[in-house]
Design a protein around this motif. Structure first.
Motif, mmCIF file in Angstrom:
data_model
loop_
_atom_site.group_PDB
_atom_site.id
_atom_site.type_symbol
_atom_site.label_atom_id
_atom_site.label_comp_id
_atom_site.label_asym_id
_atom_site.label_seq_id
_atom_site.Cartn_x
_atom_site.Cartn_y
_atom_site.Cartn_z
ATOM 1 N N VAL A 25 -8.314 -8.839 8.857
ATOM 2 C CA VAL A 25 -7.242 -9.355 7.462
ATOM 3 C C VAL A 25 -6.230 -7.915 7.746
ATOM 4 O O VAL A 25 -5.096 -8.336 7.773
ATOM 5 N N LEU A 26 -6.190 -7.184 6.859
ATOM 6 C CA LEU A 26 -5.209 -5.826 6.382
ATOM 7 C C LEU A 26 -4.699 -5.307 7.684
ATOM 8 O O LEU A 26 -3.130 -4.957 7.434
ATOM 9 N N ALA A 27 -5.060 -5.383 8.967
ATOM 10 C CA ALA A 27 -4.433 -4.645 10.184
ATOM 11 C C ALA A 27 -3.387 -5.470 9.842
ATOM 12 O O ALA A 27 -2.368 -4.960 10.088
ATOM 13 N N GLY A 28 -3.373 -7.394 10.065
ATOM 14 C CA GLY A 28 -2.286 -8.391 10.112
ATOM 15 C C GLY A 28 -1.130 -7.850 8.726
ATOM 16 O O GLY A 28 0.029 -8.369 9.096
ATOM 17 N N ALA A 29 -1.257 -7.122 7.650
ATOM 18 C CA ALA A 29 -0.171 -7.019 7.006
ATOM 19 C C ALA A 29 0.504 -5.614 7.150
ATOM 20 O O ALA A 29 1.502 -5.420 6.828
ATOM 21 N N VAL A 30 -0.581 -4.866 7.636
ATOM 22 C CA VAL A 30 1.016 -4.289 7.916
ATOM 23 C C VAL A 30 1.048 -3.815 9.110
ATOM 24 O O VAL A 30 2.246 -3.747 8.989
ATOM 25 N N CYS A 31 1.084 -4.395 10.009
ATOM 26 C CA CYS A 31 2.033 -5.104 10.703
ATOM 27 C C CYS A 31 3.165 -5.826 10.646
ATOM 28 O O CYS A 31 3.886 -6.005 11.005
ATOM 29 N N SER A 32 2.703 -6.805 9.510
ATOM 30 C CA SER A 32 3.837 -7.575 9.906
ATOM 31 C C SER A 32 4.911 -7.113 8.845
ATOM 32 O O SER A 32 6.262 -7.612 8.658
ATOM 33 N N TYR A 33 4.529 -5.836 7.791
ATOM 34 C CA TYR A 33 5.246 -5.615 6.869
ATOM 35 C C TYR A 33 5.775 -4.300 7.166
ATOM 36 O O TYR A 33 7.423 -3.964 7.334
ATOM 37 N N GLY A 34 5.534 -3.639 9.001
ATOM 38 C CA GLY A 34 5.728 -3.150 9.430
ATOM 39 C C GLY A 34 7.300 -2.633 9.892
ATOM 40 O O GLY A 34 7.853 -2.767 9.858
ATOM 41 N N TYR A 35 6.985 -4.174 10.631
ATOM 42 C CA TYR A 35 8.628 -5.336 11.660
ATOM 43 C C TYR A 35 9.363 -5.752 9.975
ATOM 44 O O TYR A 35 10.260 -5.056 10.714
ATOM 45 N N ARG A 36 8.986 -6.233 8.628
ATOM 46 C CA ARG A 36 10.244 -6.608 8.143
ATOM 47 C C ARG A 36 10.503 -5.571 7.577
ATOM 48 O O ARG A 36 11.939 -5.308 7.863
ATOM 49 N N SER A 37 10.451 -4.320 7.184
ATOM 50 C CA SER A 37 10.193 -3.092 6.320
ATOM 51 C C SER A 37 12.153 -3.199 7.028
ATOM 52 O O SER A 37 13.081 -2.410 7.210
ATOM 53 N N CYS A 38 11.737 -2.943 8.838
ATOM 54 C CA CYS A 38 12.571 -2.242 9.965
ATOM 55 C C CYS A 38 13.430 -2.830 9.924
ATOM 56 O O CYS A 38 14.724 -3.112 9.985
ATOM 57 N N ASP A 39 13.700 -4.384 9.718
ATOM 58 C CA ASP A 39 14.240 -4.953 10.468
ATOM 59 C C ASP A 39 15.286 -5.244 8.993
ATOM 60 O O ASP A 39 16.632 -5.678 9.132
ATOM 61 N N ILE A 40 14.891 -5.622 7.522
ATOM 62 C CA ILE A 40 15.687 -5.214 6.376
ATOM 63 C C ILE A 40 16.782 -4.474 6.162
ATOM 64 O O ILE A 40 17.238 -3.838 6.266
#
Length: 505
Positions: A401-416
């Motif tokens: 579950v935490l791996a899912g959080a790492v992946c989604s946060y990583g994508y969105r932070s770069c996008d912002i």
């Protein structure tokens, strides 16, 4: 004046987060030892489900704050009253919807936890914990959005700080007296509700011209649907983990949720600390954007991001080294489930970094009200989180579950960072990535050395505080030195800005 208000908001929010941190660390420890991991897991799980139901707010608060920036800056009182009147009506509707959803949860939730606790206790806890949110909808919300938009959020923060202290003291006394957990939480909710009277009294005295029954200007809240979508995404990304663990892990779900909740005490404390530096500035940036002061925005943002990155990476260095020793000491007398798990410590630290490295850019997006423009990116973030989490939870449990959080946060932070660079503060992206990279390298070295030097098995908070002080001092010296050497002029300008704010006090 704008800098002075920003300083007040930052200071008050920082004080609030320190108090919330202490309460969030101390109080759950008493609940764990008095009532056990299952009850603690149930409280954590119920709070997360109530967060989902909070979508009934439908983006009204965020949309109202954005809508108020311009009329407040231009002192258009009639327009302010019309927007607040519309906000009041939407909040009342949201409150009724939330109440209905809570009643559904009261019936359904006991079946989700496989009868691990008494149904009467669980249902009573849902109603008690929902009480403070209902007060927010029907009474407090309209005052809070006004103060936030007018850069007076520090008033709400100070009142909430006092309430949190009283809440913690009363709760601990009740636990010592042998009261049931339901009584403890009911009294805590009652104390929380008292802040309404203080906030209302301040707002009425500060703004005697307030009229929440003026002709409502509902079209002013045109951003509420886009803001709602961002709220949905935020809840999916930040609060879905508990629901997935509760539903997918069967008879041990509450024990695993208790482990998750204990690590989240540290995560939430760090997130709240870092958010305190942005909450006090969003309204100020909103005023700058509303007035079209582009050069002021660019310079102010650079100083803000520079300062924020220094603080964030100091905190990440400390968390990476100290989280497991803290969990060990915090749960030293608990034997019903294994709490100290190195993989979880590493993943939670990475999650905190990914969550917070985006905050400077997100502050500008919120201040500009670019909710509609960033919908697709937000939806993709939620999809990544759900797909990865649900794919891995069955095989890897909480780590999946935490791996899912790492992946989604990583994508969105770069996008912002990229969005900010393209649409709001052009040319800022390159420097943002450089700051992230250089601080990341410094923190990586600090964590490796720290884990080697500092024992990961401790038996007392005294030892932990001793090592934490040493680690914190080393992190401050090294991270500040790295950033000073890399950007000496930015460092000097930040000092001048801070001295100027303090000198005006």
């Amino acid at each position: 004046m704008r800098s002075k208000l920003a300083f007040k908001n930052m200071t008050a929010n920082l004080l609030l987060q320190v108090i919330v941190f202490l309460s969030g660390i101390i109080l759950p420890r008493f609940i764990l030892e008095a009532y056990g991991s299952s009850v603690n897991g149930m409280i954590t799980s119920v709070n997360q489900f109530l967060t989902y139901l909070g979508l009934a707010e439908a983006g009204v608060g965020t949309a109202t704050v954005v809508a108020l920036y311009n009329p407040l800056a231009l002192k258009r009182t009639d327009e302010v009253n019309s927007i607040l009147s519309a906000s009041r009506r939407f909040y009342n509707r949201s409150g009724m919807l939330f109440l209905g959803l809570v009643l559904v949860l009261v019936y359904v939730y006991p079946f989700l936890i496989s009868q691990q606790l008494d149904n009467g206790l669980v249902r009573g806890m849902i109603l008690v914990l929902a009480g403070s949110t209902l007060v927010d909808y029907f009474f407090l919300g309209k005052y809070r959005v006004l103060l936030t938009a007018n850069q007076e959020g520090y008033v709400v923060a100070l009142i909430q700080s006092a309430g949190t202290v009283v809440n913690m003291v009363v709760s601990i006394l009740l636990i010592y007296m042998g009261s049931s957990v339901l009584v403890v939480k009911a009294v805590a909710t009652g104390v929380y509700m008292l802040r309404l009277f203080l906030v209302k009294a301040y707002a009425k005295r500060r703004y005697p011209q307030l009229d929440f029954h003026a002709e409502p200007k509902e079209n002013a809240l045109k951003q509420k649907n886009a803001a709602l979508l961002h709220q949905v995404v935020s809840i999916i990304v930040n609060n879905t983990d508990t629901a997935i663990l509760t539903v997918c892990l069967g008879s041990r779900s509450l024990l695993e949720v208790s482990v998750y909740g204990t690590y989240m005490l540290v995560v939430n404390a760090v997130n709240q600390l870092m958010t305190s530096f942005s909450n006090g500035l969003t309204a100020g940036f909103g005023e700058v954007i509303a007035k079209g002061e582009d050069e002021v925005l660019k310079k102010s943002y650079s100083s803000y991001e520079y300062m924020y990155m220094v603080i964030l990476f100091i905190v990440i260095a400390c968390m990476g080294v100290l989280i497991l020793p803290f969990i060990k000491v915090y749960t030293i007398n608990l034997k019903d489930v294994e709490y100290v798990r190195p993989v979880l410590g590493a993943l939670f630290t990475l999650i905190v970094l990914m969550q917070n490295v985006r905050i400077p850019g997100l502050t500008i997006i919120c201040a500009a009200g670019h909710y509609k423009e960033t919908r697709r990116q937000a939806i993709l973030e939620a999809i990544i989180h759900l797909v990865v989490s649900l794919s891995f939870v069955w095989k890897f449990g909480m780590a999946g579950v935490l791996a899912g959080a790492v992946c989604s946060y990583g994508y969105r932070s770069c996008d912002i960072v990229l969005y900010n660079n393209k649409y709001l503060i052009k040319g800022s992206g390159k420097m943002s990535f450089i700051r992230i990279f250089r601080n990341g390298v410094a923190v990586g070295v600090l964590i490796c050395l720290g884990i080697f030097i500092i024992p990961q098995e401790m038996t007392s908070f005294i030892s932990w505080f001793f090592y934490a002080a040493g680690m914190g001092s080393a992190a401050v010296v090294i991270i500040v030195a790295v950033n000073y050497l890399a950007e000496p002029q930015e460092f000097k300008e930040l000092l001048v800005r801070v001295k100027g704010i303090l000198g005006k006090r």
